[in-house]
Enzyme design. Sequence first.
Site, PDB file in Angstrom:
ATOM      1  CG  HIS A 174      25.170  10.479 -17.088  1.00  0.00           C
ATOM      2  ND1 HIS A 174      25.082  11.552 -17.936  1.00  0.00           N
ATOM      3  CD2 HIS A 174      25.219  10.983 -15.830  1.00  0.00           C
ATOM      4  CE1 HIS A 174      25.107  12.660 -17.223  1.00  0.00           C
ATOM      5  NE2 HIS A 174      25.182  12.345 -15.934  1.00  0.00           N
ATOM      6  CG  ASP A 207      24.187   9.614  -8.058  1.00  0.00           C
ATOM      7  OD1 ASP A 207      24.632  10.469  -7.281  1.00  0.00           O
ATOM      8  OD2 ASP A 207      23.393   9.867  -8.975  1.00  0.00           O
TER       9      ASP A 207
HETATM   10  C1  LIG Z   1      20.197   8.155 -16.046  1.00  0.00           C
HETATM   11  C2  LIG Z   1      19.180   7.465 -16.943  1.00  0.00           C
HETATM   12  C3  LIG Z   1      17.781   8.088 -16.674  1.00  0.00           C
HETATM   13  C4  LIG Z   1      19.561   7.648 -18.410  1.00  0.00           C
HETATM   14  O1  LIG Z   1      18.596   7.002 -19.154  1.00  0.00           O
HETATM   15  P1  LIG Z   1      18.674   6.901 -20.736  1.00  0.00           P
HETATM   16  O2  LIG Z   1      19.150   8.205 -21.291  1.00  0.00           O
HETATM   17  O3  LIG Z   1      17.356   6.372 -21.200  1.00  0.00           O
HETATM   18  O4  LIG Z   1      19.796   5.809 -20.949  1.00  0.00           O
HETATM   19  P2  LIG Z   1      20.166   5.094 -22.289  1.00  0.00           P
HETATM   20  O5  LIG Z   1      19.439   5.676 -23.458  1.00  0.00           O
HETATM   21  O6  LIG Z   1      21.653   5.056 -22.339  1.00  0.00           O
HETATM   22  O7  LIG Z   1      19.626   3.612 -22.057  1.00  0.00           O
HETATM   23  C5  LIG Z   1      19.970   2.588 -22.970  1.00  0.00           C
HETATM   24  C6  LIG Z   1      19.376   1.294 -22.505  1.00  0.00           C
HETATM   25  O8  LIG Z   1      19.977   0.940 -21.248  1.00  0.00           O
HETATM   26  C7  LIG Z   1      18.981   0.751 -20.273  1.00  0.00           C
HETATM   27  N1  LIG Z   1      19.454   1.311 -19.021  1.00  0.00           N
HETATM   28  C8  LIG Z   1      19.932   2.551 -18.827  1.00  0.00           C
HETATM   29  N2  LIG Z   1      20.251   2.719 -17.540  1.00  0.00           N
HETATM   30  C9  LIG Z   1      19.981   1.546 -16.921  1.00  0.00           C
HETATM   31  C10 LIG Z   1      20.098   1.114 -15.599  1.00  0.00           C
HETATM   32  N3  LIG Z   1      20.560   1.924 -14.643  1.00  0.00           N
HETATM   33  N4  LIG Z   1      19.731  -0.151 -15.299  1.00  0.00           N
HETATM   34  C11 LIG Z   1      19.273  -0.976 -16.262  1.00  0.00           C
HETATM   35  N5  LIG Z   1      19.125  -0.617 -17.537  1.00  0.00           N
HETATM   36  C12 LIG Z   1      19.482   0.627 -17.863  1.00  0.00           C
HETATM   37  C13 LIG Z   1      17.795   1.556 -20.768  1.00  0.00           C
HETATM   38  O9  LIG Z   1      16.581   1.054 -20.210  1.00  0.00           O
HETATM   39  C14 LIG Z   1      17.889   1.334 -22.256  1.00  0.00           C
HETATM   40  O10 LIG Z   1      17.367   0.048 -22.547  1.00  0.00           O
HETATM   41  P3  LIG Z   1      16.515  -0.209 -23.897  1.00  0.00           P
HETATM   42  O11 LIG Z   1      17.450   0.160 -25.015  1.00  0.00           O
HETATM   43  O12 LIG Z   1      16.167  -1.657 -23.821  1.00  0.00           O
HETATM   44  O13 LIG Z   1      15.325   0.702 -23.793  1.00  0.00           O
HETATM   45  C15 LIG Z   1      19.128   5.938 -16.674  1.00  0.00           C
HETATM   46  O14 LIG Z   1      20.381   5.392 -16.970  1.00  0.00           O
HETATM   47  C16 LIG Z   1      18.704   5.623 -15.266  1.00  0.00           C
HETATM   48  O15 LIG Z   1      17.515   5.692 -14.936  1.00  0.00           O
HETATM   49  N6  LIG Z   1      19.682   5.245 -14.389  1.00  0.00           N
HETATM   50  C17 LIG Z   1      19.371   4.887 -13.039  1.00  0.00           C
HETATM   51  C18 LIG Z   1      19.135   6.127 -12.195  1.00  0.00           C
HETATM   52  C19 LIG Z   1      20.429   6.861 -11.905  1.00  0.00           C
HETATM   53  O16 LIG Z   1      21.431   6.248 -11.540  1.00  0.00           O
HETATM   54  N7  LIG Z   1      20.355   8.187 -12.045  1.00  0.00           N
HETATM   55  C20 LIG Z   1      21.485   9.064 -11.777  1.00  0.00           C
HETATM   56  C21 LIG Z   1      22.030   9.640 -13.054  1.00  0.00           C
HETATM   57  S1  LIG Z   1      23.506  10.556 -12.766  1.00  0.00           S
END
Ligand SMILES: CC(C)(COP(=O)(O)OP(=O)(O)OC[C@H]1O[C@@H](n2cnc3c(N)ncnc32)[C@H](O)[C@@H]1OP(=O)(O)O)[C@@H](O)C(=O)NCCC(=O)NCCS
Length: 280
Positions: free
Chosen positions: A165, A216
């Site tokens: 998130h 979700d």
């Molecule tokens: C929601 C989202 C965009 C947030 O992204 P974010 O703010 O960049 O998340 P973070 O900064 O906490 O990520 C930290 C690390 O975890 C990884 N990560 C985060 N969500 C991930 C996921 N769903 N699957 C795999 N890896 C994930 C990121 O790539 C990042 O890796 P890095 O440090 O090697 O670059 C992301 O988690 C995502 O795309 N999730 C999947 C889509 C989803 O479920 N969306 C609904 C949100 S309510």
Amino acid sequence: MSVLRTAVSSLGVLEPEINKDSKNHAIRILGILPSVLGFWENKRGIYSQEIPIGSTEGTIAGYLLHAITGNRPTEVNRRTLDKSLILYAEHEYAASTYAARVCASTLADYYSCITTGIGTISGPLNGGANEEAIKLLLSFKDADEAERVIRQRLQEKELIMGFGHAVYADFDPRSVVIKEQALEIARNQTKFKNLYDIAEAIEHVMWEKTLFPNLDFYTAAVYHMMDINPSLFTPIFVISRSCGWAAHIMEQRETNKLVRPTAKYIGPKKRKYIPISERT
Ligand SMILES: CC(C)(COP(=O)(O)OP(=O)(O)OC[C@H]1O[C@@H](n2cnc3c(N)ncnc32)[C@H](O)[C@@H]1OP(=O)(O)O)[C@@H](O)C(=O)NCCC(=O)NCCS
């Protein structure tokens, strides 16, 4: 999503906003959208017979379920959808809410603001994640396969939909509520036990990387268990979130200031002008 977006946009033509009476428009939209979705499913020939217009279901959740599945909902399904609608209703400055507020800040009409919200929420990184999550869940035959493949995908740095998130850092409290509902349905209907086990296996592997299920993930599982077509997952989110958008639009209008950020230019420094005729 296009149907809801177009329906709201059309309403802006049929019942234009005259007095900036946001509350009435919010109630109208919340009342109309479940019927729009049910009507659309009906017309696509989803049900074996036409559902009569209207339903004796007394809640939005009950009516919506009746309209989109063609069946009178069970008590547990009605309650589950009710909880999910509450959980989805408002979530601070999600991308779509922010977009709706930016639109409101220009003093655009109510329907334009909601249409903006719907367009923004449609992307898989926002509202569309629940549709992607069910594709993932259904792609595994059992929990062992899910665990093995997810581990592999994580190693390959693949994004797993329904996890993480942008704001929550440790866990998503909403997911706890909806997971309980998934468990309740799976206990009542053993045919869903495998799906629930697959979901838990994926969650287990993701926690190893401190990645947690967002709302979700288990919502996708419960919607599937309620026989809802995946293409309706995000539209249901929209129906619920129309309340949150409404609250934000009203708040924005009360103390409005145009939202207009400036950009910080980070491109090349000043360059020599070359007349068009001399450019290659
Ligand atoms: C929601 C989202 C965009 C947030 O992204 P974010 O703010 O960049 O998340 P973070 O900064 O906490 O990520 C930290 C690390 O975890 C990884 N990560 C985060 N969500 C991930 C996921 N769903 N699957 C795999 N890896 C994930 C990121 O790539 C990042 O890796 P890095 O440090 O090697 O670059 C992301 O988690 C995502 O795309 N999730 C999947 C889509 C989803 O479920 N969306 C609904 C949100 S309510």
